[in-house]
Design a protein around this motif. Structure first.
Motif, PDB file in Angstrom:
ATOM      1  N   VAL A  84       1.313  -1.507   0.048  1.00 43.81           N
ATOM      2  CA  VAL A  84      -0.479   0.059  -0.396  1.00 43.81           C
ATOM      3  C   VAL A  84       1.113   1.569   0.145  1.00 43.81           C
ATOM      4  CG1 VAL A  84      -1.262   1.502   1.075  1.00 43.81           C
ATOM      5  CG2 VAL A  84      -1.571  -1.362   1.077  1.00 43.81           C
ATOM      6  N   PRO A  85       0.533   1.861  -0.962  1.00 45.57           N
ATOM      7  CA  PRO A  85       1.621   3.099  -0.663  1.00 45.57           C
ATOM      8  C   PRO A  85       1.187   4.102   0.542  1.00 45.57           C
ATOM      9  CG  PRO A  85       0.820   2.835  -3.617  1.00 45.57           C
ATOM     10  CD  PRO A  85       0.178   1.818  -2.198  1.00 45.57           C
ATOM     11  N   ALA A  86       2.026   4.372   0.801  1.00 51.72           N
ATOM     12  CA  ALA A  86       1.868   5.750   1.736  1.00 51.72           C
ATOM     13  C   ALA A  86       0.895   6.939   1.699  1.00 51.72           C
ATOM     14  CB  ALA A  86       3.430   6.146   2.542  1.00 51.72           C
ATOM     15  N   ASP A  87       0.834   6.973   1.049  1.00 49.72           N
ATOM     16  CA  ASP A  87      -0.286   8.878   0.611  1.00 49.72           C
ATOM     17  C   ASP A  87      -1.417   8.087   0.048  1.00 49.72           C
ATOM     18  OD1 ASP A  87       0.764   7.383  -1.939  1.00 49.72           O
ATOM     19  OD2 ASP A  87       1.205   9.898  -2.859  1.00 49.72           O
ATOM     20  N   HIS A  88      -2.209   6.480   0.155  1.00 51.17           N
ATOM     21  CA  HIS A  88      -2.823   6.392  -0.510  1.00 51.17           C
ATOM     22  C   HIS A  88      -3.944   5.970   0.261  1.00 51.17           C
ATOM     23  CE1 HIS A  88      -5.920   3.339  -2.430  1.00 51.17           C
ATOM     24  NE2 HIS A  88      -5.070   3.531  -3.851  1.00 51.17           N
ATOM     25  N   PRO A  89      -5.205   6.704   0.181  1.00 51.77           N
ATOM     26  CA  PRO A  89      -6.079   6.590   0.822  1.00 51.77           C
ATOM     27  C   PRO A  89      -6.533   5.782   1.472  1.00 51.77           C
ATOM     28  CG  PRO A  89      -6.991   7.437  -0.792  1.00 51.77           C
ATOM     29  CD  PRO A  89      -5.845   6.724  -1.525  1.00 51.77           C
ATOM     30  N   ALA A  90      -6.158   4.015   1.253  1.00 44.38           N
ATOM     31  CA  ALA A  90      -6.252   2.823   2.418  1.00 44.38           C
ATOM     32  C   ALA A  90      -5.633   3.057   3.577  1.00 44.38           C
ATOM     33  CB  ALA A  90      -6.145   1.791   0.711  1.00 44.38           C
ATOM     34  N   MET A  91      -4.184   3.616   3.166  1.00 45.12           N
ATOM     35  CA  MET A  91      -3.378   3.950   4.465  1.00 45.12           C
ATOM     36  C   MET A  91      -4.416   4.112   5.552  1.00 45.12           C
ATOM     37  SD  MET A  91      -0.533   2.321   5.621  1.00 45.12           S
ATOM     38  CE  MET A  91       0.316   1.885   4.633  1.00 45.12           C
ATOM     39  N   GLY A  92      -4.914   5.841   5.059  1.00 41.02           N
ATOM     40  CA  GLY A  92      -5.237   6.507   6.011  1.00 41.02           C
ATOM     41  C   GLY A  92      -6.414   5.680   6.483  1.00 41.02           C
ATOM     42  N   TYR A  93      -7.759   4.941   6.190  1.00 39.25           N
ATOM     43  CA  TYR A  93      -8.394   4.280   6.727  1.00 39.25           C
ATOM     44  C   TYR A  93      -7.630   3.146   7.754  1.00 39.25           C
ATOM     45  CZ  TYR A  93     -11.608   6.752   3.475  1.00 39.25           C
ATOM     46  OH  TYR A  93     -12.743   7.480   3.318  1.00 39.25           O
ATOM     47  N   ILE A  94      -6.332   2.942   7.325  1.00 39.23           N
ATOM     48  CA  ILE A  94      -5.846   1.592   7.506  1.00 39.23           C
ATOM     49  C   ILE A  94      -5.449   1.872   9.672  1.00 39.23           C
ATOM     50  CG2 ILE A  94      -3.995  -0.160   7.869  1.00 39.23           C
ATOM     51  CD1 ILE A  94      -4.558  -0.357   4.896  1.00 39.23           C
ATOM     52  N   VAL A  95      -4.359   3.615   8.998  1.00 37.10           N
ATOM     53  CA  VAL A  95      -3.873   3.927  10.352  1.00 37.10           C
ATOM     54  C   VAL A  95      -5.152   4.718  11.286  1.00 37.10           C
ATOM     55  CG1 VAL A  95      -2.923   6.328  10.975  1.00 37.10           C
ATOM     56  CG2 VAL A  95      -2.666   4.558   9.006  1.00 37.10           C
TER      57      VAL A  95
END
Length: 195
Positions: free
Chosen positions: A82-93
């Motif tokens: 998952v790229p660091a700036d991808h929305p998926a990472m924001g939701y995961i965090v």
């Protein structure tokens, strides 16, 4: 499937009570349980409102951003695709932080959003990607810093010390999360060797 099992169990109980002559007791138990369920749900609202308010204050004050920055390097290692700036990472965090505070109800929509974004990253495939499996394993393990729902239930039923569960819960969920990560990595490694 679960609904069918519940309906089957309910029917067995009613039929058994009808033949056994205990229908009044079954009726009383059904209505008492329903009343207790509603009372319990209403009792849980105040603790959820309190913690959602705390989460909002943490978000506005920037505390959530700091917490997210703290856990992001760790999560980037767990989700290398998952790229660091991808929305998926924001939701995961956000999902991870909400689970840490025991806000399962608040964490669920974030987890679903993360899964949707991970599915997009996976090209819309119906097969689960490595990251989707890892997220599911971590969510299932239930790493919790403050078990707010359990504390609320203990308060509702008159526990002398409702928060004494915190240390035990933290220890148990750290163990379950470590086990989930180890099993996730082991099965990924085994699958990689077969290819």
């Amino acid at each position: 499937m679960i609904n069918i099992i519940w309906a089957f169990l309910f029917l067995i109980g009613v039929v058994y009570a009808a033949f056994n002559g205990t229908m009044p007791e079954v009726n009383k138990a059904v209505f008492d349980s329903a009343q207790e369920g509603v009372t319990l749900c209403l009792g849980l609202i105040f603790i959820l409102v309190f913690w959602l308010g705390i989460m909002k204050i943490a978000e506005v004050s920037g505390l959530l951003d700091h917490l997210s920055k703290l856990v992001k390097p760790f999560l980037k290692r767990l989700f290398p695709e998952v790229p660091a700036d991808h929305p998926a990472m924001g939701y995961i965090v956000s999902n991870f932080v909400a689970n840490l505070f025991g806000l399962g109800n608040a964490a669920t929509p974030l987890g679903i959003k993360a899964m949707e974004e991970l599915k997009k990253l996976n090209g819309g495939s119906d097969s689960a990607s490595r990251s989707m499996i890892t997220l599911l394993a971590i969510n299932t393990s239930g790493l919790t810093l403050i078990p707010t729902t359990v504390i609320a239930i203990r308060m509702k039923y008159g526990s002398v010390s409702p928060t004494e569960i915190v240390g035990t819960t933290l220890f148990a969920t750290i163990c379950s999360t470590c086990a989930a990560i180890l099993f996730d990595r082991y099965f990924y490694w085994r699958q990689s060797r077969k290819k």
